[in-house]
Design a protein around this motif. Structure first.
Motif, PDB file in Angstrom:
ATOM      1  N   TYR A   1       0.679  -1.594   0.148  1.00  0.00           N
ATOM      2  CA  TYR A   1      -0.220  -0.342  -0.257  1.00  0.00           C
ATOM      3  C   TYR A   1       1.039   1.342   0.554  1.00  0.00           C
ATOM      4  CZ  TYR A   1      -3.157   3.335   1.699  1.00  0.00           C
ATOM      5  OH  TYR A   1      -3.992   4.572   0.865  1.00  0.00           O
ATOM      6  N   GLN A   2       1.671   1.614   0.915  1.00  0.00           N
ATOM      7  CA  GLN A   2       3.026   2.126   1.275  1.00  0.00           C
ATOM      8  C   GLN A   2       3.641   2.573  -0.642  1.00  0.00           C
ATOM      9  OE1 GLN A   2       5.120   1.100   4.496  1.00  0.00           O
ATOM     10  NE2 GLN A   2       4.296   2.451   5.338  1.00  0.00           N
ATOM     11  N   ARG A   3       3.662   1.189  -0.790  1.00  0.00           N
ATOM     12  CA  ARG A   3       4.277   1.583  -2.388  1.00  0.00           C
ATOM     13  C   ARG A   3       3.333   1.841  -3.372  1.00  0.00           C
ATOM     14  NH1 ARG A   3       6.629  -3.853  -2.895  1.00  0.00           N
ATOM     15  NH2 ARG A   3       7.996  -3.364  -1.356  1.00  0.00           N
ATOM     16  N   MET A   4       2.111   1.829  -3.173  1.00  0.00           N
ATOM     17  CA  MET A   4       1.405   2.683  -4.213  1.00  0.00           C
ATOM     18  C   MET A   4       1.426   3.875  -4.546  1.00  0.00           C
ATOM     19  SD  MET A   4      -2.304   0.998  -4.873  1.00  0.00           S
ATOM     20  CE  MET A   4      -3.116   1.903  -3.284  1.00  0.00           C
ATOM     21  N   VAL A   5       1.195   4.134  -3.298  1.00  0.00           N
ATOM     22  CA  VAL A   5       1.493   5.532  -2.480  1.00  0.00           C
ATOM     23  C   VAL A   5       2.248   6.242  -3.059  1.00  0.00           C
ATOM     24  CG1 VAL A   5       0.585   7.380  -0.747  1.00  0.00           C
ATOM     25  CG2 VAL A   5      -0.564   5.218  -0.742  1.00  0.00           C
ATOM     26  N   ARG A   6       3.630   6.023  -2.949  1.00  0.00           N
ATOM     27  CA  ARG A   6       4.297   6.633  -2.928  1.00  0.00           C
ATOM     28  C   ARG A   6       4.333   6.790  -4.455  1.00  0.00           C
ATOM     29  NH1 ARG A   6       6.831   3.732   1.196  1.00  0.00           N
ATOM     30  NH2 ARG A   6       7.742   2.183  -0.573  1.00  0.00           N
ATOM     31  N   ARG A   7       4.275   5.660  -5.802  1.00  0.00           N
ATOM     32  CA  ARG A   7       4.081   5.042  -6.770  1.00  0.00           C
ATOM     33  C   ARG A   7       3.532   6.994  -7.247  1.00  0.00           C
ATOM     34  NH1 ARG A   7       2.512   0.406  -8.432  1.00  0.00           N
ATOM     35  NH2 ARG A   7       3.857  -0.338  -7.236  1.00  0.00           N
ATOM     36  N   GLY A   8       2.487   6.867  -6.845  1.00  0.00           N
ATOM     37  CA  GLY A   8       1.663   8.039  -8.019  1.00  0.00           C
ATOM     38  C   GLY A   8       1.985   9.881  -7.446  1.00  0.00           C
TER      39      GLY A   8
END
Length: 170
Positions: A71-78
């Protein structure tokens, strides 16, 4: 515990982990991916598992941590940070930028609806809105407290009807 026994135990517990994965992801495909990632991490880190402890709890912890990390990776990727001279921060995700116009229109409609109320309802409603207690309004207007409550209730009901266009559809 041998590798074969560990593998068998993982396979046996995978069914119990699936509902937890579904609860976290709220999507069947994502839950299957999370379950698979959990099993791979558990198998590759089997040497870190202490025999005699709760394997199921260990797997739940791995799953929860994997979900949080993804989830944190997905937020950072955005989010994209532009490092050019003008240092703009750009968000590459689909975002909505509000300019406040909708809120301004809504407030204007609210004020108009309040102004259109009869004074018999508007005065107690506005006093209550400004923080007066029911008994203070009753004393100030020299009317029974039940009448104050009734008039405020009617004012709310009339405003709700008048402003029904702003009702959120859930």
């Amino acid at each position: 515990m041998t590798t074969l026994e560990f593998s068998y135990s993982l396979h046996k517990l995978s069914g119990a982990l699936k509902p937890f994965a579904l609860k976290l992801t709220r999507d069947v495909d994502d839950a299957n991916d999370l379950l698979q990632d959990t099993m791979v991490k558990a198998f590759t880190n089997k040497d870190k598992f202490t025999e005699g402890t709760n394997l199921k709890a260990w797997l739940y912890t791995i799953m929860k941590n994997t979900f949080i990390t993804n989830y944190q990776r997905m937020v950072r990727r955005g989010t994209f940070v532009d490092t050019t001279d003008n240092l703009h921060y750009l968000n590459s995700g689909d975002t909505l930028v509000e300019n406040g116009a909708y809120g301004d229109f809504a407030m204007e409609d609210i004020y108009t609806a309040i102004e259109n109320l009869d004074d018999v309802y508007k005065v107690p409603f506005m006093m209550h809105y400004r923080g007066f207690k029911y008994h203070e309004i009753a004393d100030k207007l020299e009317i029974p407290i039940g009448t104050v409550k009734n008039r405020i209730h009617i004012a709310r009901k009339l405003l709700k009807e008048e402003l029904s266009v702003y009702k959120h559809k859930s």
